[in-house]
Design a protein around this motif. Structure first.
Motif, PDB file in Angstrom:
ATOM      1  N   VAL A 264       0.843  -1.200   0.000  1.00  0.00           N
ATOM      2  CA  VAL A 264       0.000   0.000   0.000  1.00  0.00           C
ATOM      3  C   VAL A 264       0.879   1.252   0.000  1.00  0.00           C
ATOM      4  CG1 VAL A 264      -1.851   1.231   1.209  1.00  0.00           C
ATOM      5  CG2 VAL A 264      -1.846  -1.268   1.155  1.00  0.00           C
ATOM      6  N   GLU A 265       1.996   1.199   0.761  1.00  0.00           N
ATOM      7  CA  GLU A 265       2.901   2.361   0.832  1.00  0.00           C
ATOM      8  C   GLU A 265       3.373   2.797  -0.555  1.00  0.00           C
ATOM      9  OE1 GLU A 265       6.141   1.634   3.559  1.00  0.00           O
ATOM     10  OE2 GLU A 265       4.758   1.263   5.201  1.00  0.00           O
ATOM     11  N   VAL A 266       3.708   1.807  -1.415  1.00  0.00           N
ATOM     12  CA  VAL A 266       4.255   2.190  -2.731  1.00  0.00           C
ATOM     13  C   VAL A 266       3.211   2.867  -3.619  1.00  0.00           C
ATOM     14  CG1 VAL A 266       6.126   0.491  -2.803  1.00  0.00           C
ATOM     15  CG2 VAL A 266       3.879  -0.141  -3.716  1.00  0.00           C
ATOM     16  N   ALA A 267       1.930   2.733  -3.237  1.00  0.00           N
ATOM     17  CA  ALA A 267       0.886   3.379  -4.046  1.00  0.00           C
ATOM     18  C   ALA A 267       0.622   4.809  -3.598  1.00  0.00           C
ATOM     19  CB  ALA A 267      -0.400   2.553  -3.958  1.00  0.00           C
ATOM     20  N   ILE A 268       1.140   5.200  -2.438  1.00  0.00           N
ATOM     21  CA  ILE A 268       0.837   6.536  -1.896  1.00  0.00           C
ATOM     22  C   ILE A 268       1.701   7.607  -2.576  1.00  0.00           C
ATOM     23  CG2 ILE A 268       0.997   7.943   0.218  1.00  0.00           C
ATOM     24  CD1 ILE A 268      -0.052   5.457   1.706  1.00  0.00           C
ATOM     25  N   PRO A 269       1.047   8.593  -3.203  1.00  0.00           N
ATOM     26  CA  PRO A 269       1.786   9.567  -4.015  1.00  0.00           C
ATOM     27  C   PRO A 269       2.951  10.237  -3.285  1.00  0.00           C
ATOM     28  CG  PRO A 269      -0.586   9.835  -4.321  1.00  0.00           C
ATOM     29  CD  PRO A 269      -0.406   8.817  -3.234  1.00  0.00           C
ATOM     30  N   GLU A 270       2.790  10.633  -2.029  1.00  0.00           N
ATOM     31  CA  GLU A 270       3.861  11.355  -1.307  1.00  0.00           C
ATOM     32  C   GLU A 270       5.143  10.530  -1.198  1.00  0.00           C
ATOM     33  OE1 GLU A 270       0.798  11.260  -0.383  1.00  0.00           O
ATOM     34  OE2 GLU A 270       0.134  13.323  -0.044  1.00  0.00           O
ATOM     35  N   GLY A 271       4.981   9.198  -1.105  1.00  0.00           N
ATOM     36  CA  GLY A 271       6.126   8.312  -0.922  1.00  0.00           C
ATOM     37  C   GLY A 271       7.097   8.381  -2.081  1.00  0.00           C
TER      38      GLY A 271
ATOM     39  N   PHE B 186       4.716   9.570   7.566  1.00  0.00           N
ATOM     40  CA  PHE B 186       3.408   9.978   7.063  1.00  0.00           C
ATOM     41  C   PHE B 186       2.834   8.894   6.143  1.00  0.00           C
ATOM     42  CE2 PHE B 186       0.999  11.807   3.515  1.00  0.00           C
ATOM     43  CZ  PHE B 186      -0.016  12.457   4.191  1.00  0.00           C
ATOM     44  N   VAL B 187       3.689   8.384   5.241  1.00  0.00           N
ATOM     45  CA  VAL B 187       3.257   7.369   4.277  1.00  0.00           C
ATOM     46  C   VAL B 187       2.827   6.095   5.001  1.00  0.00           C
ATOM     47  CG1 VAL B 187       4.135   5.836   2.451  1.00  0.00           C
ATOM     48  CG2 VAL B 187       4.567   8.283   2.312  1.00  0.00           C
TER      49      VAL B 187
ATOM     50  N   ALA C 233      -0.841   4.502   4.930  1.00  0.00           N
ATOM     51  CA  ALA C 233      -1.015   3.130   4.436  1.00  0.00           C
ATOM     52  C   ALA C 233      -1.811   2.328   5.455  1.00  0.00           C
ATOM     53  CB  ALA C 233       0.350   2.490   4.183  1.00  0.00           C
ATOM     54  N   MET C 234      -1.485   2.531   6.729  1.00  0.00           N
ATOM     55  CA  MET C 234      -2.181   1.803   7.784  1.00  0.00           C
ATOM     56  C   MET C 234      -3.654   2.189   7.822  1.00  0.00           C
ATOM     57  SD  MET C 234      -1.177  -0.599   9.592  1.00  0.00           S
ATOM     58  CE  MET C 234      -2.358  -1.600  10.457  1.00  0.00           C
ATOM     59  N   GLU C 235      -3.928   3.458   7.562  1.00  0.00           N
ATOM     60  CA  GLU C 235      -5.316   3.935   7.541  1.00  0.00           C
ATOM     61  C   GLU C 235      -6.113   3.190   6.445  1.00  0.00           C
ATOM     62  OE1 GLU C 235      -5.491   8.253   7.256  1.00  0.00           O
ATOM     63  OE2 GLU C 235      -7.392   8.051   6.162  1.00  0.00           O
ATOM     64  N   TYR C 236      -5.498   3.029   5.260  1.00  0.00           N
ATOM     65  CA  TYR C 236      -6.195   2.339   4.173  1.00  0.00           C
ATOM     66  C   TYR C 236      -6.324   0.835   4.480  1.00  0.00           C
ATOM     67  CZ  TYR C 236      -5.308   6.701   1.759  1.00  0.00           C
ATOM     68  OH  TYR C 236      -5.255   8.035   1.434  1.00  0.00           O
ATOM     69  N   ILE C 237      -5.308   0.293   5.139  1.00  0.00           N
ATOM     70  CA  ILE C 237      -5.351  -1.118   5.493  1.00  0.00           C
ATOM     71  C   ILE C 237      -6.460  -1.385   6.515  1.00  0.00           C
ATOM     72  CG2 ILE C 237      -4.038  -2.852   6.829  1.00  0.00           C
ATOM     73  CD1 ILE C 237      -1.701  -2.239   5.045  1.00  0.00           C
ATOM     74  N   ARG C 238      -6.580  -0.456   7.467  1.00  0.00           N
ATOM     75  CA  ARG C 238      -7.671  -0.572   8.449  1.00  0.00           C
ATOM     76  C   ARG C 238      -9.026  -0.491   7.754  1.00  0.00           C
ATOM     77  NH1 ARG C 238      -4.552   2.172  12.290  1.00  0.00           N
ATOM     78  NH2 ARG C 238      -5.140   4.169  11.431  1.00  0.00           N
ATOM     79  N   MET C 239      -9.110   0.401   6.774  1.00  0.00           N
ATOM     80  CA  MET C 239     -10.382   0.620   6.074  1.00  0.00           C
ATOM     81  C   MET C 239     -10.872  -0.659   5.381  1.00  0.00           C
ATOM     82  SD  MET C 239     -11.020   3.946   3.859  1.00  0.00           S
ATOM     83  CE  MET C 239     -12.471   4.198   2.895  1.00  0.00           C
ATOM     84  N   VAL C 240      -9.935  -1.470   4.871  1.00  0.00           N
ATOM     85  CA  VAL C 240     -10.347  -2.718   4.212  1.00  0.00           C
ATOM     86  C   VAL C 240     -10.267  -3.919   5.164  1.00  0.00           C
ATOM     87  CG1 VAL C 240      -9.682  -1.865   1.918  1.00  0.00           C
ATOM     88  CG2 VAL C 240      -8.051  -3.250   3.227  1.00  0.00           C
ATOM     89  N   GLY C 241      -9.973  -3.642   6.440  1.00  0.00           N
ATOM     90  CA  GLY C 241     -10.008  -4.707   7.448  1.00  0.00           C
ATOM     91  C   GLY C 241      -8.827  -5.654   7.434  1.00  0.00           C
ATOM     92  N   LEU C 242      -7.627  -5.172   7.025  1.00  0.00           N
ATOM     93  CA  LEU C 242      -6.461  -6.069   6.972  1.00  0.00           C
ATOM     94  C   LEU C 242      -5.396  -5.746   8.017  1.00  0.00           C
ATOM     95  CD1 LEU C 242      -5.887  -6.429   3.084  1.00  0.00           C
ATOM     96  CD2 LEU C 242      -7.016  -8.048   4.616  1.00  0.00           C
ATOM     97  N   SER C 243      -5.765  -4.988   9.075  1.00  0.00           N
ATOM     98  CA  SER C 243      -4.765  -4.569  10.086  1.00  0.00           C
ATOM     99  C   SER C 243      -3.988  -5.751  10.648  1.00  0.00           C
ATOM    100  CB  SER C 243      -5.442  -3.872  11.253  1.00  0.00           C
ATOM    101  OG  SER C 243      -6.367  -2.953  10.815  1.00  0.00           O
ATOM    102  N   SER C 244      -4.673  -6.859  10.896  1.00  0.00           N
ATOM    103  CA  SER C 244      -4.009  -7.975  11.577  1.00  0.00           C
ATOM    104  C   SER C 244      -2.969  -8.675  10.695  1.00  0.00           C
ATOM    105  CB  SER C 244      -5.049  -8.994  12.044  1.00  0.00           C
ATOM    106  OG  SER C 244      -5.723  -9.510  10.924  1.00  0.00           O
TER     107      SER C 244
END
Ligand SMILES: Nc1ncnc2c1ncn2[C@@H]1O[C@H](COP(=O)(O)OP(=O)(O)OP(=O)(O)O)[C@@H](O)[C@H]1O
Ligand SMILES: [Mg+2]
Length: 255
Positions: free
Chosen positions: A97-104, A125-126, A130-141
């Motif tokens: 997910v990090e590699v998809a974030i424009p700022e990175g 920040f990145v 990334a963690m925010e998007y991962i939480r949003m799709v339920g993959l935190s664990s």
């Protein structure tokens, strides 16, 4: 938000899209259904610049994007997922997910080797984003795991997290529920709802009609390259010709 005018495309002698026109308004959640080979993915490929149509045009927020490259179209805020799962297997879930974030991307190779305070700040920040998007799709664990260890359903959700990391105005999902079990499909529907509630316009191809009827505000039906119907889920539910195109003549109702 999106306007498709008289799009025609052929592969050799096969007419894949026969003068299809449609519009999607800002903030809408619209479904695209139709039998195998109807031209759904071809339409997505044309919208996102992977295929140049023989004729017709595509507009995003009033600007013609018909023959622009996929990369440029993504930068304009129109992002898609693919029918097959596409992730980087050598990276962890969160790194995917990090590699998809424009700022990175502004960090670059040198920034990675000689980190300054600024690059450290951007990296933090990145990671948080990334963690925010991962939480949003339920993959935190499973954030630190390899995508290899995920179920197929989780890999699809990772694909969606990568897509929203690009901060789209509009998201095109190509059969996101394909290969998922019932529980995973319910989770997926919830994730799509959440993304929509954040203000993202969504256009989704699905074979799971129950999911489309439940999730969308409007459904467009393609059959053999032609738009044969368009309407609210209630209207589509009642239409006999759609049911026949989809299931053959025997089936009488959709649900
Ligand atoms: N690159 C290609 N070269 C030749 N024919 C193609 C190509 N891509 C698609 N087609 C053909 O165009 C038609 C439409 O295909 P498309 O993939 O758009 O259908 P679809 O509605 O997405 O089907 P499915 O539900 O199976 O994903 C099909 O007959 C397909 O075989
Ligand atoms: Mg397809």
């Amino acid at each position: 938000m999106l306007q498709i005018r008289e799009v025609f495309h052929r592969f050799g002698g096969l007419i894949a899209l026969n003068n299809v026109s449609l519009e999607i308004n800002q903030g809408e959640l619209v479904g695209l259904m139709g039998p195998n080979g109807a031209g759904k993915t071809t339409l997505f490929n044309i919208i996102t610049g992977f295929i140049s149509p023989v004729s017709g045009s595509v507009y995003l927020e009033g600007e013609e994007i018909t023959h622009l490259s996929p990369h440029v179209i993504t930068q304009k805020g129109l992002v898609r997922t693919f029918q097959d799962v596409r992730v980087f297997e050598h990276l962890t879930v969160i790194e995917n997910v990090e590699v998809a974030i424009p700022e990175g991307r502004s960090i670059g190779l040198l920034g990675g080797i000689f980190p300054t305070l600024k690059t450290k700040f951007i990296k933090e920040f990145v990671k948080e984003k990334a963690m925010e998007y991962i939480r949003m799709v339920g993959l935190s664990s499973v954030a630190e795991k390899s995508p290899d260890s995920l179920t197929f359903g989780q890999q699809r959700l990772l694909g969606i997290a990568r897509a929203i990391a690009l901060r789209p105005k509009m998201l095109l999902l190509d059969e996101p529920s394909a290969g998922l079990n019932q529980d995973e499909t319910i989770i997926l529907s919830e994730v799509i709802r959440k993304i929509h509630l954040k203000g993202v316009t969504i256009f989704i191809i699905e074979h799971d009609i129950g999911m489309l009827l439940d999730l969308t505000q409007r459904i467009i039906v393609l059959d053999r390259g032609k738009k044969i119907m368009e309407g609210t889920p209630e209207k589509i539910r009642g239409e006999k010709s759609v049911i026949e195109a989809y299931f053959g003549k025997k089936r009488k109702c959709l649900v």
